[in-house]
Write an enzyme that holds these catalytic residues in place. Sequence first.
Site, PDB file in Angstrom:
ATOM      1  N   TYR A 145       1.122  -1.310  -0.332  1.00 29.48           N
ATOM      2  CA  TYR A 145      -0.361  -0.409   0.034  1.00 29.48           C
ATOM      3  C   TYR A 145       0.836   1.307  -0.194  1.00 29.48           C
ATOM      4  O   TYR A 145       0.748   2.403  -0.119  1.00 29.48           O
ATOM      5  CB  TYR A 145      -0.839  -0.095   0.890  1.00 29.48           C
ATOM      6  N   GLY A 146       2.282   0.764  -0.523  1.00 35.99           N
ATOM      7  CA  GLY A 146       2.642   2.073   0.246  1.00 35.99           C
ATOM      8  C   GLY A 146       3.799   2.095  -0.968  1.00 35.99           C
ATOM      9  O   GLY A 146       3.962   2.265  -1.991  1.00 35.99           O
TER      10      GLY A 146
ATOM     11  N   LEU B 265       6.338   0.623  -2.028  1.00 38.13           N
ATOM     12  CA  LEU B 265       6.649  -1.178  -3.224  1.00 38.13           C
ATOM     13  C   LEU B 265       6.088  -1.151  -3.583  1.00 38.13           C
ATOM     14  O   LEU B 265       5.807  -1.555  -4.636  1.00 38.13           O
ATOM     15  CB  LEU B 265       6.380  -1.910  -1.799  1.00 38.13           C
TER      16      LEU B 265
ATOM     17  N   GLU C 205      11.245  -4.516   5.476  1.00 39.36           N
ATOM     18  CA  GLU C 205      10.033  -4.671   6.502  1.00 39.36           C
ATOM     19  C   GLU C 205      10.658  -3.801   7.681  1.00 39.36           C
ATOM     20  O   GLU C 205       9.822  -3.582   9.089  1.00 39.36           O
ATOM     21  CB  GLU C 205       9.106  -4.530   6.143  1.00 39.36           C
TER      22      GLU C 205
END
Length: 208
Positions: A75-76, A78, A146
């Site tokens: 969602y960001g 990536l 992450e």
Amino acid sequence: MMIMKISDKIKTKLYKWPKNKTISFKELHLQLDCDVNINSYRKALYSLHKQGLITINSRGKFIKENPFKVYLFVYGSLKKGFPNNDILSQAKYISKAKTISKFAMYKEINENYPYIIRDSYCGQNIEGEVYQITRKDLLEKIDAFEGAPDYFKRIDIMIKTRNKKIKAKTYVLSAPKVPINKEQLSSWNNNTILLDIDFDAYYKSILC
């Protein structure tokens, strides 16, 4: 098309081999039809490596793997067009997607990426993308990137694409925090500068 045909031939041969047995390129090539071009044969092997069916562990040798497949919801940073999408170069893009459960998304303070936390009361259905991953080592690299499980933790969620619902993995902040006077986001659309990063060197530094 030729690579696909050779891959199918190799899969048929591999079916009879035990898992984790080390096999040489030459040994397998001798069992294939003599008209198989050596360059096409090697390309087919690298394709099977990318699919997670084999692991090339040294020059001229590989081992057979058990099939592996998971879906990853991002969602960001990536996502396509964002600075860290190169990390997913070995993954297969499926489609845009949205979470079924509700989460709160915020921009990390002094950073150019977001995080999400579970919030069934005030949260939103988060927009993102779903990828198919067929190699365990790729998932481990993403974990390392992450900062899982200390900074982010990987969890299973249900997401919805245009056509179906899928069980996928995603990353949520390990220690949930709600910033003061910050609006929630439903999607991450910040303009970012693409960074020239040697990810292989980065992974090696954090995994050693």
